[in-house]
Design a protein around this motif. Structure first.
Motif, PDB file in Angstrom:
ATOM      1  N   LEU A  73     -14.706  41.893  11.192  1.00  0.00           N
ATOM      2  CA  LEU A  73     -14.149  41.321  12.409  1.00  0.00           C
ATOM      3  C   LEU A  73     -13.808  39.843  12.207  1.00  0.00           C
ATOM      4  O   LEU A  73     -12.738  39.373  12.618  1.00  0.00           O
ATOM      5  CB  LEU A  73     -15.155  41.474  13.556  1.00  0.00           C
ATOM      6  CG  LEU A  73     -14.734  40.888  14.903  1.00  0.00           C
ATOM      7  CD1 LEU A  73     -13.471  41.566  15.410  1.00  0.00           C
ATOM      8  CD2 LEU A  73     -15.866  41.029  15.927  1.00  0.00           C
ATOM      9  N   ASN A  76     -10.593  39.405   9.932  1.00  0.00           N
ATOM     10  CA  ASN A  76      -9.374  39.740  10.666  1.00  0.00           C
ATOM     11  C   ASN A  76      -9.084  38.695  11.740  1.00  0.00           C
ATOM     12  O   ASN A  76      -7.947  38.227  11.910  1.00  0.00           O
ATOM     13  CB  ASN A  76      -9.545  41.119  11.289  1.00  0.00           C
ATOM     14  CG  ASN A  76      -8.256  41.691  11.851  1.00  0.00           C
ATOM     15  OD1 ASN A  76      -8.264  42.719  12.523  1.00  0.00           O
ATOM     16  ND2 ASN A  76      -7.131  41.060  11.606  1.00  0.00           N
ATOM     17  N   TRP A  77     -10.108  38.293  12.444  1.00  0.00           N
ATOM     18  CA  TRP A  77      -9.974  37.307  13.521  1.00  0.00           C
ATOM     19  C   TRP A  77      -9.552  35.951  12.965  1.00  0.00           C
ATOM     20  O   TRP A  77      -8.698  35.258  13.541  1.00  0.00           O
ATOM     21  CB  TRP A  77     -11.294  37.210  14.262  1.00  0.00           C
ATOM     22  CG  TRP A  77     -11.235  36.534  15.598  1.00  0.00           C
ATOM     23  CD1 TRP A  77     -10.132  36.022  16.226  1.00  0.00           C
ATOM     24  CD2 TRP A  77     -12.340  36.291  16.478  1.00  0.00           C
ATOM     25  NE1 TRP A  77     -10.486  35.475  17.434  1.00  0.00           N
ATOM     26  CE2 TRP A  77     -11.827  35.625  17.615  1.00  0.00           C
ATOM     27  CE3 TRP A  77     -13.701  36.571  16.412  1.00  0.00           C
ATOM     28  CZ2 TRP A  77     -12.653  35.237  18.673  1.00  0.00           C
ATOM     29  CZ3 TRP A  77     -14.519  36.195  17.463  1.00  0.00           C
ATOM     30  CH2 TRP A  77     -13.993  35.530  18.580  1.00  0.00           C
ATOM     31  N   ARG A  80      -5.956  35.858  12.149  1.00  0.00           N
ATOM     32  CA  ARG A  80      -5.112  35.842  13.353  1.00  0.00           C
ATOM     33  C   ARG A  80      -5.173  34.506  14.090  1.00  0.00           C
ATOM     34  O   ARG A  80      -4.144  33.982  14.520  1.00  0.00           O
ATOM     35  CB  ARG A  80      -5.557  36.954  14.315  1.00  0.00           C
ATOM     36  CG  ARG A  80      -5.114  38.347  13.938  1.00  0.00           C
ATOM     37  CD  ARG A  80      -5.578  39.360  14.971  1.00  0.00           C
ATOM     38  NE  ARG A  80      -5.187  38.977  16.328  1.00  0.00           N
ATOM     39  CZ  ARG A  80      -3.988  39.222  16.872  1.00  0.00           C
ATOM     40  NH1 ARG A  80      -3.076  39.844  16.143  1.00  0.00           N
ATOM     41  NH2 ARG A  80      -3.721  38.862  18.096  1.00  0.00           N
ATOM     42  N   ARG A 205       0.665  35.928  12.348  1.00  0.00           N
ATOM     43  CA  ARG A 205      -0.635  36.537  12.606  1.00  0.00           C
ATOM     44  C   ARG A 205      -0.610  38.029  12.303  1.00  0.00           C
ATOM     45  O   ARG A 205       0.237  38.766  12.825  1.00  0.00           O
ATOM     46  CB  ARG A 205      -1.035  36.323  14.070  1.00  0.00           C
ATOM     47  CG  ARG A 205      -1.242  34.871  14.443  1.00  0.00           C
ATOM     48  CD  ARG A 205      -1.548  34.721  15.930  1.00  0.00           C
ATOM     49  NE  ARG A 205      -1.643  33.302  16.295  1.00  0.00           N
ATOM     50  CZ  ARG A 205      -1.810  32.872  17.535  1.00  0.00           C
ATOM     51  NH1 ARG A 205      -1.886  33.748  18.526  1.00  0.00           N
ATOM     52  NH2 ARG A 205      -1.893  31.575  17.779  1.00  0.00           N
ATOM     53  N   ALA A 207      -1.872  41.994  12.494  1.00  0.00           N
ATOM     54  CA  ALA A 207      -2.334  42.801  13.626  1.00  0.00           C
ATOM     55  C   ALA A 207      -3.849  42.979  13.562  1.00  0.00           C
ATOM     56  O   ALA A 207      -4.475  42.796  12.513  1.00  0.00           O
ATOM     57  CB  ALA A 207      -1.645  44.162  13.604  1.00  0.00           C
ATOM     58  N   TRP A 208      -4.436  43.333  14.714  1.00  0.00           N
ATOM     59  CA  TRP A 208      -5.841  43.692  14.715  1.00  0.00           C
ATOM     60  C   TRP A 208      -6.046  44.941  13.873  1.00  0.00           C
ATOM     61  O   TRP A 208      -5.344  45.942  14.052  1.00  0.00           O
ATOM     62  CB  TRP A 208      -6.332  43.943  16.134  1.00  0.00           C
ATOM     63  CG  TRP A 208      -6.626  42.702  16.910  1.00  0.00           C
ATOM     64  CD1 TRP A 208      -5.921  42.204  17.961  1.00  0.00           C
ATOM     65  CD2 TRP A 208      -7.716  41.800  16.690  1.00  0.00           C
ATOM     66  NE1 TRP A 208      -6.488  41.041  18.409  1.00  0.00           N
ATOM     67  CE2 TRP A 208      -7.603  40.763  17.648  1.00  0.00           C
ATOM     68  CE3 TRP A 208      -8.763  41.751  15.772  1.00  0.00           C
ATOM     69  CZ2 TRP A 208      -8.501  39.704  17.715  1.00  0.00           C
ATOM     70  CZ3 TRP A 208      -9.665  40.703  15.840  1.00  0.00           C
ATOM     71  CH2 TRP A 208      -9.532  39.696  16.799  1.00  0.00           C
ATOM     72  N   GLN A 209      -6.993  44.898  12.975  1.00  0.00           N
ATOM     73  CA  GLN A 209      -7.249  46.023  12.068  1.00  0.00           C
ATOM     74  C   GLN A 209      -8.365  46.884  12.663  1.00  0.00           C
ATOM     75  O   GLN A 209      -9.504  46.915  12.168  1.00  0.00           O
ATOM     76  CB  GLN A 209      -7.607  45.495  10.684  1.00  0.00           C
ATOM     77  CG  GLN A 209      -6.474  44.675  10.064  1.00  0.00           C
ATOM     78  CD  GLN A 209      -6.893  43.984   8.777  1.00  0.00           C
ATOM     79  OE1 GLN A 209      -8.068  43.899   8.441  1.00  0.00           O
ATOM     80  NE2 GLN A 209      -5.914  43.489   8.032  1.00  0.00           N
ATOM     81  N   THR A 210      -8.025  47.595  13.719  1.00  0.00           N
ATOM     82  CA  THR A 210      -9.043  48.355  14.452  1.00  0.00           C
ATOM     83  C   THR A 210      -9.671  49.448  13.586  1.00  0.00           C
ATOM     84  O   THR A 210     -10.861  49.747  13.725  1.00  0.00           O
ATOM     85  CB  THR A 210      -8.422  48.982  15.711  1.00  0.00           C
ATOM     86  OG1 THR A 210      -7.237  49.723  15.350  1.00  0.00           O
ATOM     87  CG2 THR A 210      -8.032  47.898  16.708  1.00  0.00           C
ATOM     88  N   ILE A 213     -12.244  47.846  11.358  1.00  0.00           N
ATOM     89  CA  ILE A 213     -13.424  47.466  12.131  1.00  0.00           C
ATOM     90  C   ILE A 213     -14.277  48.698  12.437  1.00  0.00           C
ATOM     91  O   ILE A 213     -15.511  48.666  12.342  1.00  0.00           O
ATOM     92  CB  ILE A 213     -13.002  46.751  13.430  1.00  0.00           C
ATOM     93  CG1 ILE A 213     -12.311  45.417  13.086  1.00  0.00           C
ATOM     94  CG2 ILE A 213     -14.209  46.494  14.323  1.00  0.00           C
ATOM     95  CD1 ILE A 213     -11.663  44.732  14.273  1.00  0.00           C
TER      96      ILE A 213
END
Length: 460
Positions: A73, A76-77, A80, A205, A207-210, A213
């Protein structure tokens, strides 16, 4: 934030533009060092006080496992939003977890606090790497990573003794209160540097790598389950260990560079070298004070002497590593020497556990092993940043720390089930088998060095 190359070369990591960042980050690493050394020293007392002897290895594994999703998290955060907000969030999480550990009245509460603390610590570890990449030019990376290793010196010198004295005089609870105070102070020193870090442009940025995670959460559960194996009957424990290893491998695969499990040249083999070194050294180290207290009559205050000597040699070797040119200490030579020294340390521990030899042999041998880790760890950190692009440094840094934590947790699970199967703390043979198993792991690390491949020169 960065000075001109010539100015940076003159001033170094303690020069203008770098001083507060260096002090703050090194202090944060010192908190982690104190926590690790204190835990290894006083955990026998904690397990007795909270009636949690069967959960001994889990107390060490829990924060490492929880750190895996924290690392993913945070990486990735940070990619971004930049490292500023991530540092805030992860430090608060670490402090809250440590407070819960400090006030724990039962072993389950203690373990919950360790989980929260570990999640924050994992995130902090990754964001520090990103801060290094944003603030310091590459030719100073060796020096700042050597500074991180040097942050273990003072905790290594006095941390185990202080933790033991505080525990013997008052209570182990106060050890963690002190850690919270240090963490808050370190964060305040780092704040001015965080305020000057730029925020990535929206167009750049990722993307969120859901999915990553989610995989990281599954990996954390899998490696935690691994550490429940020692509490089961032998056959069931071995079965759970095998199932847990398979599940952990499946969950960790998307979190690591492609080719990590086959030790592909480049970044993948660097990541797996970090995992193997952590498993061999840190998976064994928690049993050294245990052996000294259970079979050699050492008090908690003095049982940490093995950790102290290893921390000093680790920092000294990292300092030397940061000052030798890569033409002298190549990557292949660095890792070969490092793993060889770890093997020497493990063999000394095995010899003491299997015979009536003096504990001094193990203490000296573990100091040698600490020197080996002191050159392996900073080189893996340097190569991770070098072998990744700026846009992927959050992922690469999280992959390295995930491998580090997962390797250690898996090592703890293996040593835990071996330790329980051969009689636990009442039998010296159980300690001997633990050290023998981890010697095999360290030898595997030596073999992996052959897979390194060509290493690019530092970028200007």
């Amino acid at each position: 934030m960065s000075a001109a190359p010539g100015s940076a070369a003159r001033t170094g990591v303690l020069g203008r533009g770098y001083l507060l960042a260096t002090i703050g980050m090194v202090a944060i690493v010192a908190v982690a060092a104190f926590q690790n050394l204190a835990m290894a020293t006083i955990m026998p007392e904690i397990s007795e006080d909270l009636d949690g002897e069967t959960l001994y290895s889990l107390a060490f594994a829990a924060p490492l496992a929880a750190g895996v999703p924290g690392m993913v998290l945070a990486g990735n955060w940070a990619d971004r939003a930049g490292p500023r907000v991530v540092t805030w969030a992860s430090t608060i999480c670490f402090a809250l977890g440590t407070v819960l550990v400090a006030v724990a009245w039962t072993m389950p509460v203690f373990l919950v606090g360790r989980l929260v603390e570990g999640f924050g610590a994992g995130a902090v570890t990754v964001v520090l790497y990103v801060i290094v990449s944003r603030i310091y030019p590459e030719h100073l990376h060796g020096s700042i990573f050597a500074g991180f290793a040097a942050a273990w010196v003072v905790p290594g010198l006095v941390g185990p003794a202080i933790a033991g004295i505080v525990t013997d005089t008052w209570s182990w609870h106060w050890v963690f209160v002190g850690a919270v105070v240090i963490a808050v102070g370190a964060f305040l020193v780092l704040l001015p540097s965080l305020a000057r870090l730029p925020v990535p442009a929206p167009a750049s940025r990722p993307a969120w790598q859901t999915r990553r995670i989610a995989w990281s959460a599954l990996a954390a559960v899998a490696v935690l389950v691994l550490n429940l194996a020692p509490d089961l009957p032998l056959a069931a424990g071995v079965a759970l260990l095998v199932v847990g290893l398979v599940a952990a491998g499946i969950a960790l695969r998307p979190l690591l560079p492609q080719g990590t499990f086959r030790a592909a040249p480049g970044l993948p083999v660097v990541v797996i070298i970090r995992a193997v070194s952590g498993a061999a050294f840190l998976g064994s180290e928690v049993y050294l004070p245990y052996l000294l207290q259970a079979h050699h009559g050492f008090s908690a205050a003095f049982a940490g002497i093995t950790l102290t000597t290893a921390a000093i040699s680790w920092a000294a070797a990292s300092w030397l590593h940061g000052r030798l040119p890569e033409t002298v200490l190549t990557a292949r030579r660095t890792f070969s020497i490092g793993f060889a020294l770890v093997v020497v340390g493990l063999l000394s521990a095995l010899f003491v556990a299997a015979t009536t030899a003096s504990p001094a042999i193990m203490i000296i041998g573990w100091m040698v092993a600490g020197g080996g880790m002191g050159i392996v760890f900073p080189r893996t950190s340097m190569l991770t940043l070098r072998l990744s692009d700026e846009a992927d440094q959050g992922f690469a840094s999280s992959a390295l720390t995930i491998a580090d934590s997962s390797g250690t947790v898996i090592g703890l699970a293996v040593t835990g089930i071996v330790f329980a199967a051969f009689g636990g703390k009442d039998a010296t043979v159980s300690f001997a088998v633990v050290f023998a198993a981890m010697t095999v792991v360290a030898v595997l690390g030596l073999l992996l060095v052959r897979r390194l491949g060509p290493i690019p020169a530092p970028r200007s």
